[in-house]
Write a protein that holds these residues in place. Structure first.
Motif, mmCIF file in Angstrom:
data_model
loop_
_atom_site.group_PDB
_atom_site.id
_atom_site.type_symbol
_atom_site.label_atom_id
_atom_site.label_comp_id
_atom_site.label_asym_id
_atom_site.label_seq_id
_atom_site.Cartn_x
_atom_site.Cartn_y
_atom_site.Cartn_z
ATOM 1 N N LEU A 183 76.177 19.343 -8.210
ATOM 2 C CA LEU A 183 77.024 20.013 -6.973
ATOM 3 C C LEU A 183 76.424 21.287 -6.738
ATOM 4 C CD1 LEU A 183 79.422 20.017 -4.676
ATOM 5 C CD2 LEU A 183 80.506 20.859 -6.666
ATOM 6 N N ILE A 184 75.848 21.624 -5.745
ATOM 7 C CA ILE A 184 75.486 22.917 -5.443
ATOM 8 C C ILE A 184 76.023 23.450 -4.328
ATOM 9 C CG2 ILE A 184 73.348 24.161 -4.865
ATOM 10 C CD1 ILE A 184 73.123 23.139 -7.430
ATOM 11 N N GLY A 185 76.624 24.472 -4.244
ATOM 12 C CA GLY A 185 77.427 25.040 -2.955
ATOM 13 C C GLY A 185 76.396 25.595 -2.043
ATOM 14 N N PRO A 186 76.951 25.564 -0.803
ATOM 15 C CA PRO A 186 75.875 25.791 0.347
ATOM 16 C C PRO A 186 75.343 27.174 0.390
ATOM 17 C CG PRO A 186 78.373 25.887 1.207
ATOM 18 C CD PRO A 186 78.166 25.174 -0.162
ATOM 19 N N SER A 187 76.134 28.139 -0.228
ATOM 20 C CA SER A 187 75.547 29.506 -0.246
ATOM 21 C C SER A 187 74.616 29.704 -1.466
ATOM 22 C CB SER A 187 76.843 30.634 -0.530
ATOM 23 O OG SER A 187 77.449 30.307 -1.877
ATOM 24 N N LEU A 188 74.978 29.003 -2.495
ATOM 25 C CA LEU A 188 73.775 29.042 -3.592
ATOM 26 C C LEU A 188 72.590 28.263 -3.187
ATOM 27 C CD1 LEU A 188 73.234 29.616 -6.479
ATOM 28 C CD2 LEU A 188 74.302 27.508 -7.231
ATOM 29 N N GLY A 189 72.850 26.961 -2.426
ATOM 30 C CA GLY A 189 71.408 26.615 -1.953
ATOM 31 C C GLY A 189 70.803 27.419 -1.252
ATOM 32 N N GLU A 190 71.177 28.140 -0.316
ATOM 33 C CA GLU A 190 70.602 29.191 0.696
ATOM 34 C C GLU A 190 69.597 30.075 -0.369
ATOM 35 O OE1 GLU A 190 71.184 31.988 4.362
ATOM 36 O OE2 GLU A 190 72.883 30.521 3.628
ATOM 37 N N GLU A 191 70.584 30.626 -1.344
ATOM 38 C CA GLU A 191 70.046 31.759 -2.031
ATOM 39 C C GLU A 191 69.001 31.022 -2.784
ATOM 40 O OE1 GLU A 191 71.407 33.980 -6.045
ATOM 41 O OE2 GLU A 191 72.851 33.657 -4.322
ATOM 42 N N LEU A 192 69.006 29.976 -3.325
ATOM 43 C CA LEU A 192 67.948 29.192 -4.200
ATOM 44 C C LEU A 192 66.623 29.149 -3.345
ATOM 45 C CD1 LEU A 192 69.786 26.873 -6.390
ATOM 46 C CD2 LEU A 192 68.888 28.930 -7.181
ATOM 47 N N ARG A 193 66.779 28.439 -2.140
ATOM 48 C CA ARG A 193 65.727 28.470 -1.167
ATOM 49 C C ARG A 193 65.143 29.781 -0.805
ATOM 50 N NH1 ARG A 193 68.488 25.851 2.121
ATOM 51 N NH2 ARG A 193 68.731 27.391 4.069
ATOM 52 N N ARG A 194 65.864 30.675 -0.828
ATOM 53 C CA ARG A 194 65.271 32.099 -0.356
ATOM 54 C C ARG A 194 64.537 32.656 -1.645
ATOM 55 N NH1 ARG A 194 69.405 34.314 0.796
ATOM 56 N NH2 ARG A 194 70.042 35.215 -1.210
ATOM 57 N N ASN A 195 65.166 32.277 -2.643
ATOM 58 C CA ASN A 195 64.387 32.836 -3.910
ATOM 59 C C ASN A 195 62.987 31.998 -4.211
ATOM 60 O OD1 ASN A 195 66.178 34.753 -4.415
ATOM 61 N ND2 ASN A 195 67.461 33.890 -6.146
ATOM 62 N N ALA A 196 63.019 30.739 -3.928
ATOM 63 C CA ALA A 196 61.792 29.924 -3.884
ATOM 64 C C ALA A 196 60.745 30.502 -3.132
ATOM 65 C CB ALA A 196 62.012 28.494 -3.823
ATOM 66 N N LEU A 197 60.974 31.070 -1.928
ATOM 67 C CA LEU A 197 59.936 31.501 -0.979
ATOM 68 C C LEU A 197 59.606 32.998 -1.504
ATOM 69 C CD1 LEU A 197 61.489 30.488 2.503
ATOM 70 C CD2 LEU A 197 59.484 29.201 1.318
ATOM 71 N N ILE A 198 60.557 33.566 -1.967
ATOM 72 C CA ILE A 198 60.181 34.871 -2.576
ATOM 73 C C ILE A 198 59.284 34.899 -3.675
ATOM 74 C CG2 ILE A 198 61.215 36.974 -3.527
ATOM 75 C CD1 ILE A 198 63.502 36.659 -1.944
ATOM 76 N N ALA A 199 59.553 33.789 -4.671
ATOM 77 C CA ALA A 199 58.735 33.692 -5.783
ATOM 78 C C ALA A 199 57.528 33.337 -5.628
ATOM 79 C CB ALA A 199 59.451 32.579 -6.738
ATOM 80 N N LEU A 200 57.303 32.264 -4.513
ATOM 81 C CA LEU A 200 55.879 31.965 -4.062
ATOM 82 C C LEU A 200 55.021 33.314 -3.623
ATOM 83 C CD1 LEU A 200 56.287 28.602 -2.906
ATOM 84 C CD2 LEU A 200 55.495 29.078 -5.067
ATOM 85 N N ALA A 201 55.809 33.990 -2.693
ATOM 86 C CA ALA A 201 55.070 34.879 -2.251
ATOM 87 C C ALA A 201 54.775 36.015 -3.179
ATOM 88 C CB ALA A 201 55.847 35.740 -0.916
ATOM 89 N N VAL A 202 55.755 36.285 -4.051
ATOM 90 C CA VAL A 202 55.371 37.391 -5.059
ATOM 91 C C VAL A 202 54.419 37.084 -5.812
ATOM 92 C CG1 VAL A 202 56.471 38.520 -7.061
ATOM 93 C CG2 VAL A 202 57.751 38.417 -4.882
ATOM 94 N N ALA A 203 54.167 35.631 -6.235
ATOM 95 C CA ALA A 203 53.212 35.092 -7.188
ATOM 96 C C ALA A 203 51.964 35.347 -6.558
ATOM 97 C CB ALA A 203 53.457 33.688 -7.377
ATOM 98 N N LEU A 204 51.848 35.080 -5.153
ATOM 99 C CA LEU A 204 50.463 35.278 -4.648
ATOM 100 C C LEU A 204 49.912 36.706 -4.672
ATOM 101 C CD1 LEU A 204 50.542 32.815 -1.685
ATOM 102 C CD2 LEU A 204 49.106 32.598 -3.734
ATOM 103 N N ALA A 205 50.940 37.556 -4.314
ATOM 104 C CA ALA A 205 50.887 38.982 -4.377
ATOM 105 C C ALA A 205 50.465 39.445 -5.529
ATOM 106 C CB ALA A 205 51.865 39.709 -3.668
ATOM 107 N N ALA A 206 51.171 39.044 -6.650
ATOM 108 C CA ALA A 206 51.092 39.342 -8.238
ATOM 109 C C ALA A 206 49.639 39.020 -8.528
ATOM 110 C CB ALA A 206 51.672 38.888 -8.952
ATOM 111 N N GLN A 207 49.054 37.815 -8.015
ATOM 112 C CA GLN A 207 47.770 37.528 -8.546
ATOM 113 C C GLN A 207 46.757 38.327 -7.915
ATOM 114 O OE1 GLN A 207 47.801 35.524 -10.918
ATOM 115 N NE2 GLN A 207 49.691 34.152 -10.622
ATOM 116 N N LEU A 208 46.758 38.566 -6.439
ATOM 117 C CA LEU A 208 45.911 39.317 -5.732
ATOM 118 C C LEU A 208 45.822 40.660 -6.130
ATOM 119 C CD1 LEU A 208 44.218 40.054 -3.349
ATOM 120 C CD2 LEU A 208 46.063 40.456 -2.028
#
Length: 804
Positions: A554-579
């Motif tokens: 069970l995932i609450g709606p607020s947590l799901g939105e936060e996890l989705r946001r963190n996933a996008l941040i993680a991918l963006a930060v990963a690319l920036a960190a590699q660069l």
């Protein structure tokens, strides 16, 4: 004579002995997805009087810990996550209703006098255990005054259970019960109401033996009644737990059955064993003796990595097992880099012997190995900080595996090969020749970069295709990113998915998504309660046969939105960190080219999952960050070779330098990719449904990433170098050679490591023990048809064909 080999051997023995001791004496800490149980994630909320800060959350954590201990759960885990989150893990508790009903009661626990039955529409009235509305007086005693509560039975006093309560101070309880005792027996006013969450959990009458204004002394009391053992236990837990300083909201809940966890362990172990055997056979066939020794070092890697996990007390999760197996590919990558370097060194100077070539191979491969592993550690760190649940365990396991792979390849493999390499011939050693792939490429000398515009156009076409999948099909976000509930039921026989879908609809969930995989049915819905899950399970039992709940998330709606946001941040930060890292270690043009190729890799994998309709969840996030870390390894190796060749080939066009670097690194790329594919194929086949999508994503990502290193990163670097004003790197300073000759440091071949396999370039020649002739693999030059005559000083004569 250098003592370094001896100290390396001592260090290797110490590491292996310590790892063996830890592995034999310490047990691993398994996550709930492997041993079964329930995980609850609560988030504290502000109350009218208390702000939900870190201190309030810590106080709430203490209350929850007392409640969990009173439940009798073996080895419960409760930790604060961030400022407002509390993670509760209850091994063996498979009914989330029981866990959340007892652990997560949110309001204050208070003791009230009963003023009598409620009259009319009294909004402040509270229903007792029988449903009768009672009018309560003000709070006489709070839950903070309770020191202990326990469910007990006394056979000598008769059958039945009762609850004992101990108070910090006897005065308030004596005063409360003394006033109640003034009412006649049977009168409502003789009762004391225990209220939790605006609900009367118990309202016992004061015993007739207690005199008015005397009350119950001694600081302890008993609540008797027709309790079942479970009712008495739950009441004791609620009273002992006391009150929470702030309200709690359940934002995430995961329940995994022990059978599913045991099956996952068995499947992952089988996948790991098959993957290791296939990888060991492959590396042994390709690299012969040194490959066999590297396979022994891989076994030591497994021991070291496992010992590191148990020593740190890390929780081993199902994705963590995948990370454990996947890191084997990292260890293979380091060994392949070393062996390919050693082959080049031996081909450039065979007279120096196999041992010298191997030593230089370890030394010169370190730069690329370090860079590639640091980028993987960046991805693992992002998973640890931004992911949640089992995926966080994947980040920890991957990081430990990367460090263990470094020890395995750079220490244990080196000790084993140094001990045996001098006792065997070049052919059996595995480094006496450059290999069939490299020989074929040397003979054909394909100009891959001639079609660089075509390769970039193909990459653009793949991006368009991936974008079309996103537009037309969309992403199938998992419950983890959208919020909702997903329940997986195991079945004893094959089930018609249409019948299961109809049963779920008849239970009151017509919009639920019902899917079938192997011997299980998964149901994905919105925010439903644990009681709704029970109703759904009963409907499936009646319709399709006996089913057993294996997993419940069970995932609450607020947590799901936060996890989705963190996933996008993680991918963006990963690319920036590699660069940032690549720009720091190389040139900004190389970093930008590598990140452009990484973007293509990520887009293709996301587009493929969109077209296939596979879920985008936390495990997919782990796969994507692993792809970024794994794929950048290829780019690092390629640009590391470009960085070495460019200064000593300043007379050649940059496009030719890049082409040569690609051809020289192809054997490493192919062999490393095949080693990883063996591991992932084993995970896909034996890892079960939980790991199949993870393995599929990595298979696509590594294949695309391997190709993009040559056909996207290379052409992109060429295009960017045309637009930069940064000058090319200068040649490395020359170091004295034998008898006064000078050679470019640190390579024996003027054109770079192994680049002279058939293609010498004008420049100084290494003198050999006073004979004054070029030291190089003459037989290799003859095979390629480009002989450079021996000479004593000056520059060797080259063929009329332009050197590559």
């Amino acid at each position: 004579m250098s003592r370094a080999p001896m100290w390396r051997a001592v260090a290797a023995l110490a590491v292996i002995a310590t790892s063996l001791l830890l592995a034999l004496t310490m047990a691993p800490r398994l996550g709930l997805d492997l041993r079964g149980g329930t995980q609850l994630v609560f988030e504290t909320k502000d109350s009218p009087t208390v702000k939900a800060d870190a201190d309030a959350t810590d106080r709430a954590l203490d209350v929850l810990r007392r409640r969990a201990d009173a439940l009798g759960v073996v080895d419960p885990t409760l930790v604060r996550s961030g400022e407002r989150r509390i993670i509760v893990e209850l091994p063996g508790v498979l009914d989330p209703r029981e866990a959340s009903a007892v652990i997560g009661k949110t309001a204050q626990l208070n003791f009230h006098p009963v003023l009598g039955p409620a009259e009319g529409e009294d909004r402040d009235a509270v229903a007792d255990e029988s449903g009768q509305k009672l009018k309560l007086g003000p709070v006489a005693l709070s839950g903070a005054g309770v020191t202990d509560a326990a469910a007990r039975s006394d056979p000598q006093a008769g059958p039945g259970w009762f609850v004992t309560i101990d108070f910090k101070e006897p005065g308030p309880w004596r005063e409360l019960t003394g006033k109640a005792a003034c009412a006649p027996p049977g009168d409502h006013k003789r009762r004391v109401a225990i209220v939790l969450d605006k609900e009367i959990i118990s309202s016992p009458q004061v015993d007739e033996s207690i005199a008015c204004e005397v009350g119950i002394s001694g600081g302890t009391t008993q609540i008797t009644g027709s309790f079942t053992p479970q009712e008495a236990q739950n009441l004791a837990v609620l009273i002992k737990g006391g009150s929470l300083p702030v309200p709690l909201e359940l934002v995430e809940q995961r329940t995994v059955g022990p059978t599913l966890g045991a099956d996952a362990i068995a499947a992952s172990a089988k996948a790991g064993l098959v993957g290791v055997i296939l990888t060991a056979v492959f590396i042994g066939v390709v690299y012969r003796l040194v490959g066999v020794l590297a396979a022994v070092a891989l076994a030591c890697y497994g021991l070291i990595s496992y010992a590191g996990l148990v020593a740190m007390g890390a929780t081993l999760t199902l994705p963590g097992l995948a990370g454990f197996v996947l890191a084997i590919g990292m260890a293979v990558d380091a060994n392949v880099l070393v062996f390919e370097r050693a082959r080049e060194e031996y081909g450039a100077a065979p007279r120096r012997g196999l041992k010298a070539a191997l030593d230089r191979g370890f030394k010169n491969a370190w730069s690329a190995i370090a860079d590639s592993n640091i980028t993987t550690l960046l991805a693992a760190g992002l998973l640890f900080w931004l992911a949640s649940g089992p995926v966080k365990g994947f980040g920890v396991t991957l990081a430990i595996g990367v460090l263990a792979s470094l020890v395995s390849a750079m220490l244990i493999t080196r000790v084993l090969t140094a001990a045996l390499i001098a006792r065997i011939g070049p052919r059996a050693s595995g480094i006496g020749s450059i290999g069939r792939v490299r020989t074929w490429l040397t003979r054909r000398d394909p100009d891959l970069m001639r079609g660089r515009r075509l390769w970039l156009a193909v990459a653009a076409g793949l991006l368009v295709l991936a974008g079309a999948g996103l537009v037309t099909r969309g992403l199938n976000y998992g419950v983890e990113f959208t919020g909702g509930r997903i329940v997986e039921f195991g079945t004893s026989k094959p089930v018609d998915v249409a019948a299961a879908r109809q049963a779920v609809a008849d239970a009151g969930f017509p919009s639920a998504v019902v899917q079938q995989s192997d011997d299980a049915i998964s149901v994905r819905t919105g925010q439903i309660s644990a009681d709704d899950v029970v109703r759904m399970e009963e409907a499936l039992d009646r319709s399709v046969g006996e089913v057993a709940k294996q997993r419940d998330e069970l995932i609450g709606p607020s947590l799901g939105e936060e996890l989705r946001r963190n996933a996008l941040i993680a991918l963006a930060v990963a690319l920036a960190a590699q660069l940032a890292y690549l720009a720091f270690r190389f040139r900004w043009t190389f970093g930008a080219a590598a990140v452009a190729a990484l973007f293509v890799d990520a887009a293709v994998v996301v587009g493929a999952f969109a077209w296939m309709g596979k879920p985008i969840d936390g495990v997919f996030l782990a796969a994507m960050l692993t792809i970024i870390g794994y794929s950048v390894n290829d780019k690092v190796v390629l640009f590391d070779r470009v960085r070495e060749l460019w200064p000593v080939r300043r007379g050649e066009p940059f496009v030719r330098v890049v082409n040569t670097a690609i051809l020289q690194t192809v054997p490493r790329t192919v062999n490393t990719g095949l080693g990883a594919l063996f591991i992932l194929a084993a995970l896909a086949v034996f890892g079960g449904d939980s790991l199949r999508d993870f393995a599929v994503a990595l298979l696509i990502g590594i294949i695309v990433g391997t190709l993009s290193s040559s056909f996207v990163a290379g052409p992109a670097a060429i295009a960017l170098e045309k637009r930069t004003t940064q000058p090319p790197p200068v040649p490395r300073p020359r170091v004295p050679g034998p008898r006064g000759a000078t050679v470019p440091a640190p390579w024996s071949d003027p054109a770079g490591p192994g680049s002279g396999v058939g293609r010498p370039t004008p420049g100084p020649v290494r003198a050999t023990a006073g004979r004054g002739r070029a030291a190089g693999p003459a037989s290799a030059w003859r095979r390629s048809g480009r002989w450079a005559s021996r000479c004593t000083g000056g520059s060797p004569r080259t063929s009329s064909r332009r050197a590559a």
